[in-house]
Write an enzyme that holds these catalytic residues in place. Structure first.
Site, PDB file in Angstrom:
ATOM      1  N   TYR A 117       0.810  -1.225   0.000  1.00  0.00           N
ATOM      2  CA  TYR A 117       0.000   0.000   0.000  1.00  0.00           C
ATOM      3  C   TYR A 117       0.844   1.278   0.000  1.00  0.00           C
ATOM      4  O   TYR A 117       0.316   2.380   0.041  1.00  0.00           O
ATOM      5  CB  TYR A 117      -0.978   0.008   1.183  1.00  0.00           C
ATOM      6  CG  TYR A 117      -2.167  -0.906   0.985  1.00  0.00           C
ATOM      7  CD1 TYR A 117      -2.171  -1.891   0.001  1.00  0.00           C
ATOM      8  CD2 TYR A 117      -3.292  -0.798   1.769  1.00  0.00           C
ATOM      9  CE1 TYR A 117      -3.239  -2.734  -0.165  1.00  0.00           C
ATOM     10  CE2 TYR A 117      -4.379  -1.637   1.606  1.00  0.00           C
ATOM     11  CZ  TYR A 117      -4.341  -2.607   0.627  1.00  0.00           C
ATOM     12  OH  TYR A 117      -5.418  -3.440   0.464  1.00  0.00           O
ATOM     13  N   LYS A 163       3.105 -14.631   5.243  1.00  0.00           N
ATOM     14  CA  LYS A 163       3.285 -15.664   4.217  1.00  0.00           C
ATOM     15  C   LYS A 163       4.788 -15.817   3.985  1.00  0.00           C
ATOM     16  O   LYS A 163       5.302 -15.664   2.855  1.00  0.00           O
ATOM     17  CB  LYS A 163       2.540 -15.247   2.935  1.00  0.00           C
ATOM     18  CG  LYS A 163       2.422 -16.335   1.893  1.00  0.00           C
ATOM     19  CD  LYS A 163       1.459 -17.439   2.266  1.00  0.00           C
ATOM     20  CE  LYS A 163       1.413 -18.498   1.178  1.00  0.00           C
ATOM     21  NZ  LYS A 163       0.685 -19.698   1.562  1.00  0.00           N
ATOM     22  N   ASP A 196      -3.092 -17.605   4.503  1.00  0.00           N
ATOM     23  CA  ASP A 196      -4.176 -18.388   3.899  1.00  0.00           C
ATOM     24  C   ASP A 196      -4.801 -19.345   4.917  1.00  0.00           C
ATOM     25  O   ASP A 196      -6.023 -19.402   5.073  1.00  0.00           O
ATOM     26  CB  ASP A 196      -3.696 -19.139   2.641  1.00  0.00           C
ATOM     27  CG  ASP A 196      -2.329 -19.770   2.805  1.00  0.00           C
ATOM     28  OD1 ASP A 196      -1.684 -19.584   3.854  1.00  0.00           O
ATOM     29  OD2 ASP A 196      -1.892 -20.474   1.871  1.00  0.00           O
ATOM     30  N   ASP A 220      -5.794  -5.232   5.855  1.00  0.00           N
ATOM     31  CA  ASP A 220      -6.972  -4.626   5.238  1.00  0.00           C
ATOM     32  C   ASP A 220      -7.999  -5.716   4.933  1.00  0.00           C
ATOM     33  O   ASP A 220      -9.190  -5.597   5.243  1.00  0.00           O
ATOM     34  CB  ASP A 220      -6.531  -3.925   3.941  1.00  0.00           C
ATOM     35  CG  ASP A 220      -7.610  -3.014   3.393  1.00  0.00           C
ATOM     36  OD1 ASP A 220      -8.540  -2.681   4.147  1.00  0.00           O
ATOM     37  OD2 ASP A 220      -7.518  -2.643   2.210  1.00  0.00           O
ATOM     38  N   ASP A 224     -11.789  -6.798   7.145  1.00  0.00           N
ATOM     39  CA  ASP A 224     -13.138  -6.926   6.562  1.00  0.00           C
ATOM     40  C   ASP A 224     -13.676  -8.319   6.819  1.00  0.00           C
ATOM     41  O   ASP A 224     -14.872  -8.515   7.082  1.00  0.00           O
ATOM     42  CB  ASP A 224     -13.112  -6.659   5.046  1.00  0.00           C
ATOM     43  CG  ASP A 224     -13.256  -5.170   4.727  1.00  0.00           C
ATOM     44  OD1 ASP A 224     -12.835  -4.348   5.564  1.00  0.00           O
ATOM     45  OD2 ASP A 224     -13.782  -4.837   3.650  1.00  0.00           O
TER      46      ASP A 224
END
Ligand code: ATP
Length: 326
Positions: A117, A163, A196, A220, A224
């Site tokens: 970002y 990850k 994941d 982010d 959500d």
């Protein structure tokens, strides 16, 4: 105390009216209104006008509604300019909200200043590139913030999501720093998942999480996701916290699909306002807002996203009424 209030675009304006109504009932803060977002871009040629940015830097806190297409130039930039490195996104199942996991109470602590970002993208000969920045300094700062937050809030565990098996250097740096910081906090448990697998566990067995710490983009997405576990974006608040500044904004964006209809759920904005009040030292008032909002929802008075029929303004009136009873 001076608050820079930025309603912004879409439902940002609608839910901010609720926040202002509730704030005016409770505390004597100097609310100063500023423009930013898609409309500001059209009017002034700048999504984040200099006047707004300067005012945010000089205020005790920023209360932000939502930005539409210009979100990256407004809120992402604001977080970077004000060095609010920690994005705190609590997801708590509230009484009266039908959701997948009643009783769930987790907090996502998202690194706010780097990762993909950063926006360092370029294109050459038909290929698009993005540079992902992960520094030891920012990783340590966010890891420490997560553990301190857990301690302060009486929470038991911090889980790092990354990850590192694929992004060996960037996620590897984040993971190594989290592990090192964790060793300094013997009173708080620490574990980690690959992002994941972590998402799968969040959906199937979210009670194994307490405080989650992760990098900017994963944070982010995951925030959500956890909002969805407890009833959706209409009730998800957030705070961006730094050494000097703090910006308070709901997790949701401008939601143009429902903007202008007067049906947006102001709960996320009101719980965000409660986070701001607590940050400014108004703990009792913050608690009052949280109780009034939850009691209102529990009494069956809700906006359409939660299955009710109330308009934003009607729901706000009910919350204000409850505030008077507490
Ligand atoms: P962004 O990409 O900036 O997060 P967006 O406009 O793509 O923003 P959101 O605003 O985050 O998406 O919301 C996604 C959907 O969730 C909206 O289109 C809307 O239907 C619903 N939603 C979000 N916030 C609320 C709210 N406060 N009240 C009711 N529904 C909401």
């Amino acid at each position: 105390m001076k608050i820079a209030v930025i309603p912004g675009d879409g439902i940002g304006k609608e839910v901010m009216s609720s926040a202002v109504e509730v704030l005016n009932e409770l505390v004597d803060l100097k609310l100063e209104f500023y423009e930013a977002g898609d409309e500001a871009l059209q009017k002034y040629g700048k999504a984040l006008p200099d006047e707004t940015l300067e005012a945010c830097k000089k205020s005790d806190a920023v209360l932000f509604g939502a930005a539409g297409e210009t979100a990256a130039d407004v809120i992402v930039r604001l977080r970077q300019e004000l060095e609010t490195f920690a994005n705190v996104r609590p997801a708590r199942a509230m009484r009266g909200v039908k959701c997948l996991y009643p009783g769930l109470d987790v907090v996502v602590i998202r690194e706010n200043t780097e990762c993909l970002y950063k926006g360092w993208e370029f294109k050459e000969k038909g290929s698009a590139f993005a540079i992902r920045l992960i520094t030891e300094t920012a990783s340590e700062r966010i890891a420490r913030f997560a553990f301190e937050f857990a301690r302060k809030e009486g929470r038991k565990k911090v889980t790092a999501l990354h990850k590192a098996n694929v992004m060996k250097l960037t996620c590897g740096t984040f993971r190594d720093v989290c592990r090192r910081v964790a060793r300094e906090y013997k009173d708080i448990a620490f574990n980690e998942y690959y992002i994941d697998a972590g998402c799968m566990f969040l959906v199937m067995d979210p009670f194994r999480f307490d405080v989650i710490v992760t990098t900017n983009m994963f944070g982010d997405i995951v925030s959500d996701l956890v909002a969805g576990l407890v009833g959706g974006l209409g009730i998800a608040p957030s705070a961006n916290v730094g050494e000097k500044h703090a910006i308070f904004e709901p997790v949701h964006g401008a939601a143009f699909d429902i903007a202008g209809k007067g049906i947006a759920n102001p709960t996320a904005m009101l719980l965000t306002t409660a986070m701001m009040l607590r940050h400014l030292g108004f703990s009792e008032e913050a608690k009052k807002v949280e109780i009034a909002v939850e009691d209102t929802i529990a009494s069956g008075k809700t906006t359409p996203d939660l299955g009710g029929k109330l308009k934003t303004s009607e729901f706000t009136r009910e919350v204000v009424k409850k505030l008077g009873e507490i």
